[in-house]
Design a protein around this motif. Sequence first.
Motif, PDB file in Angstrom:
ATOM      1  N   HIS A   1       0.798  -1.219   0.000  1.00 15.70           N
ATOM      2  CA  HIS A   1       0.000   0.000   0.000  1.00 15.70           C
ATOM      3  C   HIS A   1       0.837   1.279   0.000  1.00 15.70           C
ATOM      4  O   HIS A   1       0.279   2.377  -0.136  1.00 15.70           O
ATOM      5  CB  HIS A   1      -0.922   0.022   1.229  1.00 15.70           C
ATOM      6  CG  HIS A   1      -2.024  -0.988   1.167  1.00 15.70           C
ATOM      7  ND1 HIS A   1      -2.066  -2.090   1.987  1.00 15.70           N
ATOM      8  CD2 HIS A   1      -3.100  -1.070   0.357  1.00 15.70           C
ATOM      9  CE1 HIS A   1      -3.144  -2.806   1.694  1.00 15.70           C
ATOM     10  NE2 HIS A   1      -3.783  -2.204   0.706  1.00 15.70           N
ATOM     11  N   THR A   2       2.171   1.147   0.125  1.00 20.47           N
ATOM     12  CA  THR A   2       2.965   2.361   0.319  1.00 20.47           C
ATOM     13  C   THR A   2       4.164   2.492  -0.630  1.00 20.47           C
ATOM     14  O   THR A   2       4.773   3.565  -0.670  1.00 20.47           O
ATOM     15  CB  THR A   2       3.486   2.451   1.769  1.00 20.47           C
ATOM     16  OG1 THR A   2       4.261   1.276   2.081  1.00 20.47           O
ATOM     17  CG2 THR A   2       2.328   2.574   2.750  1.00 20.47           C
ATOM     18  N   VAL A   3       4.515   1.453  -1.382  1.00 21.80           N
ATOM     19  CA  VAL A   3       5.684   1.562  -2.262  1.00 21.80           C
ATOM     20  C   VAL A   3       5.305   2.171  -3.600  1.00 21.80           C
ATOM     21  O   VAL A   3       4.169   2.031  -4.073  1.00 21.80           O
ATOM     22  CB  VAL A   3       6.362   0.200  -2.492  1.00 21.80           C
ATOM     23  CG1 VAL A   3       6.958  -0.347  -1.208  1.00 21.80           C
ATOM     24  CG2 VAL A   3       5.400  -0.803  -3.127  1.00 21.80           C
ATOM     25  N   LEU A   4       6.279   2.842  -4.210  1.00 21.32           N
ATOM     26  CA  LEU A   4       6.098   3.415  -5.541  1.00 21.32           C
ATOM     27  C   LEU A   4       7.465   3.466  -6.219  1.00 21.32           C
ATOM     28  O   LEU A   4       8.424   3.984  -5.651  1.00 21.32           O
ATOM     29  CB  LEU A   4       5.509   4.825  -5.448  1.00 21.32           C
ATOM     30  CG  LEU A   4       5.105   5.477  -6.775  1.00 21.32           C
ATOM     31  CD1 LEU A   4       3.952   4.717  -7.432  1.00 21.32           C
ATOM     32  CD2 LEU A   4       4.715   6.931  -6.565  1.00 21.32           C
ATOM     33  N   SER A   5       7.537   2.930  -7.426  1.00 19.02           N
ATOM     34  CA  SER A   5       8.801   2.911  -8.163  1.00 19.02           C
ATOM     35  C   SER A   5       8.824   4.024  -9.202  1.00 19.02           C
ATOM     36  O   SER A   5       7.888   4.166  -9.996  1.00 19.02           O
ATOM     37  CB  SER A   5       8.992   1.554  -8.844  1.00 19.02           C
ATOM     38  OG  SER A   5       9.145   0.527  -7.876  1.00 19.02           O
ATOM     39  N   LEU A   6       9.907   4.788  -9.181  1.00 15.88           N
ATOM     40  CA  LEU A   6      10.096   5.900 -10.111  1.00 15.88           C
ATOM     41  C   LEU A   6      10.874   5.425 -11.343  1.00 15.88           C
ATOM     42  O   LEU A   6      11.528   4.386 -11.308  1.00 15.88           O
ATOM     43  CB  LEU A   6      10.857   7.028  -9.408  1.00 15.88           C
ATOM     44  CG  LEU A   6      10.197   7.633  -8.170  1.00 15.88           C
ATOM     45  CD1 LEU A   6      11.105   8.700  -7.552  1.00 15.88           C
ATOM     46  CD2 LEU A   6       8.830   8.217  -8.498  1.00 15.88           C
ATOM     47  N   PRO A   7      10.829   6.176 -12.431  1.00 18.11           N
ATOM     48  CA  PRO A   7      11.578   5.774 -13.625  1.00 18.11           C
ATOM     49  C   PRO A   7      13.063   5.608 -13.322  1.00 18.11           C
ATOM     50  O   PRO A   7      13.663   6.441 -12.629  1.00 18.11           O
ATOM     51  CB  PRO A   7      11.355   6.943 -14.588  1.00 18.11           C
ATOM     52  CG  PRO A   7      10.060   7.552 -14.150  1.00 18.11           C
ATOM     53  CD  PRO A   7      10.048   7.415 -12.655  1.00 18.11           C
ATOM     54  N   ILE A   8      13.636   4.526 -13.825  1.00 17.81           N
ATOM     55  CA  ILE A   8      15.084   4.337 -13.696  1.00 17.81           C
ATOM     56  C   ILE A   8      15.580   3.511 -14.870  1.00 17.81           C
ATOM     57  O   ILE A   8      15.114   2.402 -15.117  1.00 17.81           O
ATOM     58  CB  ILE A   8      15.472   3.695 -12.341  1.00 17.81           C
ATOM     59  CG1 ILE A   8      16.996   3.673 -12.187  1.00 17.81           C
ATOM     60  CG2 ILE A   8      14.851   2.317 -12.170  1.00 17.81           C
ATOM     61  CD1 ILE A   8      17.458   3.440 -10.764  1.00 17.81           C
ATOM     62  N   HIS A   9      16.477   4.105 -15.628  1.00 20.16           N
ATOM     63  CA  HIS A   9      17.145   3.411 -16.718  1.00 20.16           C
ATOM     64  C   HIS A   9      18.340   4.262 -17.149  1.00 20.16           C
ATOM     65  O   HIS A   9      18.425   5.457 -16.822  1.00 20.16           O
ATOM     66  CB  HIS A   9      16.188   3.153 -17.892  1.00 20.16           C
ATOM     67  CG  HIS A   9      15.502   4.363 -18.427  1.00 20.16           C
ATOM     68  ND1 HIS A   9      16.107   5.231 -19.314  1.00 20.16           N
ATOM     69  CD2 HIS A   9      14.245   4.853 -18.220  1.00 20.16           C
ATOM     70  CE1 HIS A   9      15.258   6.201 -19.626  1.00 20.16           C
ATOM     71  NE2 HIS A   9      14.126   6.003 -18.979  1.00 20.16           N
ATOM     72  N   PRO A  10      19.291   3.664 -17.858  1.00 20.82           N
ATOM     73  CA  PRO A  10      20.533   4.384 -18.164  1.00 20.82           C
ATOM     74  C   PRO A  10      20.371   5.618 -19.036  1.00 20.82           C
ATOM     75  O   PRO A  10      21.252   6.483 -19.038  1.00 20.82           O
ATOM     76  CB  PRO A  10      21.379   3.319 -18.886  1.00 20.82           C
ATOM     77  CG  PRO A  10      20.852   2.018 -18.389  1.00 20.82           C
ATOM     78  CD  PRO A  10      19.387   2.226 -18.198  1.00 20.82           C
ATOM     79  N   ALA A  11      19.261   5.736 -19.770  1.00 20.41           N
ATOM     80  CA  ALA A  11      19.110   6.854 -20.701  1.00 20.41           C
ATOM     81  C   ALA A  11      18.510   8.101 -20.071  1.00 20.41           C
ATOM     82  O   ALA A  11      18.397   9.134 -20.740  1.00 20.41           O
ATOM     83  CB  ALA A  11      18.251   6.416 -21.894  1.00 20.41           C
ATOM     84  N   LEU A  12      18.123   8.053 -18.813  1.00 17.82           N
ATOM     85  CA  LEU A  12      17.566   9.237 -18.161  1.00 17.82           C
ATOM     86  C   LEU A  12      18.610  10.344 -18.071  1.00 17.82           C
ATOM     87  O   LEU A  12      19.752  10.095 -17.677  1.00 17.82           O
ATOM     88  CB  LEU A  12      17.063   8.891 -16.762  1.00 17.82           C
ATOM     89  CG  LEU A  12      15.706   8.195 -16.668  1.00 17.82           C
ATOM     90  CD1 LEU A  12      15.485   7.647 -15.270  1.00 17.82           C
ATOM     91  CD2 LEU A  12      14.575   9.145 -17.051  1.00 17.82           C
ATOM     92  N   THR A  13      18.216  11.552 -18.424  1.00 13.14           N
ATOM     93  CA  THR A  13      19.138  12.681 -18.364  1.00 13.14           C
ATOM     94  C   THR A  13      19.035  13.388 -17.014  1.00 13.14           C
ATOM     95  O   THR A  13      18.045  13.230 -16.280  1.00 13.14           O
ATOM     96  CB  THR A  13      18.834  13.689 -19.475  1.00 13.14           C
ATOM     97  OG1 THR A  13      17.544  14.278 -19.219  1.00 13.14           O
ATOM     98  CG2 THR A  13      18.823  13.016 -20.840  1.00 13.14           C
ATOM     99  N   GLU A  14      20.033  14.195 -16.712  1.00 17.00           N
ATOM    100  CA  GLU A  14      20.003  14.963 -15.462  1.00 17.00           C
ATOM    101  C   GLU A  14      18.813  15.918 -15.448  1.00 17.00           C
ATOM    102  O   GLU A  14      18.172  16.109 -14.409  1.00 17.00           O
ATOM    103  CB  GLU A  14      21.311  15.724 -15.299  1.00 17.00           C
ATOM    104  CG  GLU A  14      21.415  16.437 -13.962  1.00 17.00           C
ATOM    105  CD  GLU A  14      22.809  17.004 -13.718  1.00 17.00           C
ATOM    106  OE1 GLU A  14      22.910  17.999 -12.966  1.00 17.00           O
ATOM    107  OE2 GLU A  14      23.780  16.455 -14.271  1.00 17.00           O
ATOM    108  N   ALA A  15      18.482  16.505 -16.600  1.00 17.69           N
ATOM    109  CA  ALA A  15      17.338  17.414 -16.676  1.00 17.69           C
ATOM    110  C   ALA A  15      16.037  16.670 -16.391  1.00 17.69           C
ATOM    111  O   ALA A  15      15.153  17.188 -15.695  1.00 17.69           O
ATOM    112  CB  ALA A  15      17.278  18.066 -18.049  1.00 17.69           C
ATOM    113  N   GLN A  16      15.898  15.459 -16.908  1.00 15.53           N
ATOM    114  CA  GLN A  16      14.700  14.668 -16.630  1.00 15.53           C
ATOM    115  C   GLN A  16      14.621  14.302 -15.156  1.00 15.53           C
ATOM    116  O   GLN A  16      13.545  14.369 -14.540  1.00 15.53           O
ATOM    117  CB  GLN A  16      14.696  13.403 -17.490  1.00 15.53           C
ATOM    118  CG  GLN A  16      14.413  13.645 -18.958  1.00 15.53           C
ATOM    119  CD  GLN A  16      14.562  12.381 -19.778  1.00 15.53           C
ATOM    120  OE1 GLN A  16      15.489  11.590 -19.586  1.00 15.53           O
ATOM    121  NE2 GLN A  16      13.637  12.173 -20.711  1.00 15.53           N
ATOM    122  N   LEU A  17      15.752  13.921 -14.576  1.00 16.79           N
ATOM    123  CA  LEU A  17      15.770  13.560 -13.162  1.00 16.79           C
ATOM    124  C   LEU A  17      15.428  14.752 -12.281  1.00 16.79           C
ATOM    125  O   LEU A  17      14.686  14.626 -11.297  1.00 16.79           O
ATOM    126  CB  LEU A  17      17.137  12.988 -12.785  1.00 16.79           C
ATOM    127  CG  LEU A  17      17.484  11.640 -13.413  1.00 16.79           C
ATOM    128  CD1 LEU A  17      18.942  11.284 -13.155  1.00 16.79           C
ATOM    129  CD2 LEU A  17      16.571  10.543 -12.865  1.00 16.79           C
TER     130      LEU A  17
END
Length: 389
Positions: free
Chosen positions: A355-371
């Motif tokens: 009821h409390t976990v949530l996974s955020l986007p994570i992969h090698p192509a994520l940019t610093e601006a997106q993060l």
Amino acid sequence: MPKLLTPPAPIRMLDLSAQHAAIQPELNAALQAVLTEAAFIQGSDVQLFATELGQYLGGAHIVPCANGTDALQLALMSLKLPPGAEVIVPAFTYIATAEAVAILGLRPVVVDVLPDTFGLDPAAVEAAITPRTAAIMVVHLFGQCADLETLTEVAERHNLALIEDNAQAIGATFQFADGSQRYAGTVGHAGTTSFFPSKNLGALGDGGALLTRYAGTATYLRQLANHGQTRKYHHEHIGLNSRLDTLQAALLRVKLRHLTAWTAARQQVAAHYDAVLVNIPELQIPVRDPRSTHVFHQYTITLKDAAQRDALQQHLQQHGVPSVVYYPVPTHLQPAYRYLGYLEGQFPVAERLCHTVLSLPIHPALTEAQLDYIAEVVHTFFAAPFPSA
């Protein structure tokens, strides 16, 4: 930092298109080589991949198979357990863990997990052991090893087999008290992994493998995965038809060459998230076991309650940020497993995590601006100031 009203670029939970585009010539060459050889089942790339993955994992023996669930089933089959034997499984995991037990006529015994690292609770495991217990199936969830030190001690003390479900932690390592270091999946009787496309080492279709330090175990597993054959048309065991296609093995050989760099990129993404989310008291960033490396198959945060989690997920979606709940229903409350007789409230940690976990986007192509954009969206939900660079 100024408010960003729209993402700097479309954000995906996992961006396989970007991953493949970067290595497209290598993938094309591997595909063409398989087409030329035309050995689509058990071609040369299958054994080459097994050898290369074994070297990557510190000299482990690798038995490729059709998928990660088959790998779990084959690992259990190799134990030759009697019908009704008990296998301990975590309450918080993907259903394949318990499914592989149940489909063989064995009994899944569900136990709770630790609230911080989400791994099997060794104390709960020990409390669940009965004279019928035959094995412990440990899951290295989200990219981090469970407490292999204590779980190995429990298994050895009670003469139980330890099976490692390592579908999410390929390449992670665990440091034991004696100074030795082992790769996830190579500690117990056998480990398993999945090459489902979304995994850190993902095929372009389905695939899986078994991992073991023991040559004899690998030989037996190899036979079980190939109709129980010791040689063609001579079937000494009841087995499965579970093979990794040559094409998938060839493509995985390409991807394996990049796995170290991709893992480092995932760890950098996680470190970036940590730095910009750690100051939000209502949110718990992933807790690391200092004995284990973390390869971050998922970056999973924990919220206060279901209402807050669901509201944050909706807020993220409204701002173009995907997120996923792994997993919304614990094993013991799945309708298919009602026959086990467990009740709601019996495993409170797992139930609370669902009821409390949530996974955020994570992969090698994520940019610093997106993060930074993702982090700012989270901060706006909590009305927390965005940390300065």
